[in-house]
Design an enzyme around this catalytic site. Structure first.
Site, PDB file in Angstrom:
ATOM      1  CB  SER A  25       6.858  -1.354   5.914  1.00 37.93           C
ATOM      2  OG  SER A  25       6.182  -1.299   7.153  1.00 37.93           O
ATOM      3  CE1 TYR A  58       8.655  -4.020   4.731  1.00 37.98           C
ATOM      4  CE2 TYR A  58      10.445  -2.458   4.428  1.00 37.98           C
ATOM      5  CZ  TYR A  58       9.701  -3.287   5.241  1.00 37.98           C
ATOM      6  OH  TYR A  58       9.994  -3.367   6.574  1.00 37.98           O
TER       7      TYR A  58
END
Length: 122
Positions: A25, A58
């Protein structure tokens, strides 16, 4: 027909942390997320201005007001602390929506604080 269009962009943010052993992430300061209209767990594409790398991951939220841009897991191999990134989100739009769409562009200062918010093209 649907077109995939640029929705929002954080322009020339600076990487503040890279942690190879964290579970994937990109941590982004909540102030920047709000300014760009980005959401936690949204897919992002990252373009490293410093070394030319392009990759995706993400979003996870980082502390509001911290200026944090942290790359985690495999993404930490794509940039170093101090590198400049462009972070983009894209979304599907109809022909009609895409004709009128203006992406949100967030410009930052050297500490990753919001300097200006623009609708592009100006």
């Amino acid at each position: 027909m649907q077109r995939i269009m640029l929705r929002a962009k954080l322009h020339r943010v600076t990487v503040t942390e890279a942690d190879l052993h964290y579970e994937g992430s990109c941590g982004i300061d909540e102030d920047l997320l709000d300014a760009a209209g980005m959401r936690e767990f949204e897919r992002i594409e990252l373009y490293n201005v410093t070394n030319g790398e392009r990759f995706d991951t993400y979003i996870i939220k980082a502390a509001r007001g911290s200026g944090a841009i942290s790359l985690n897991g495999a993404a930490a191999r794509r940039a170093q602390v101090g590198d400049l990134l462009i972070i983009c989100t894209y979304g599907p739009m109809s022909e009609e929506q895409s004709a009128a769409h203006k992406p949100q562009v967030v410009l930052v200062d050297d500490a990753n604080r919001v300097k200006e918010i623009r609708k592009f093209p100006a």
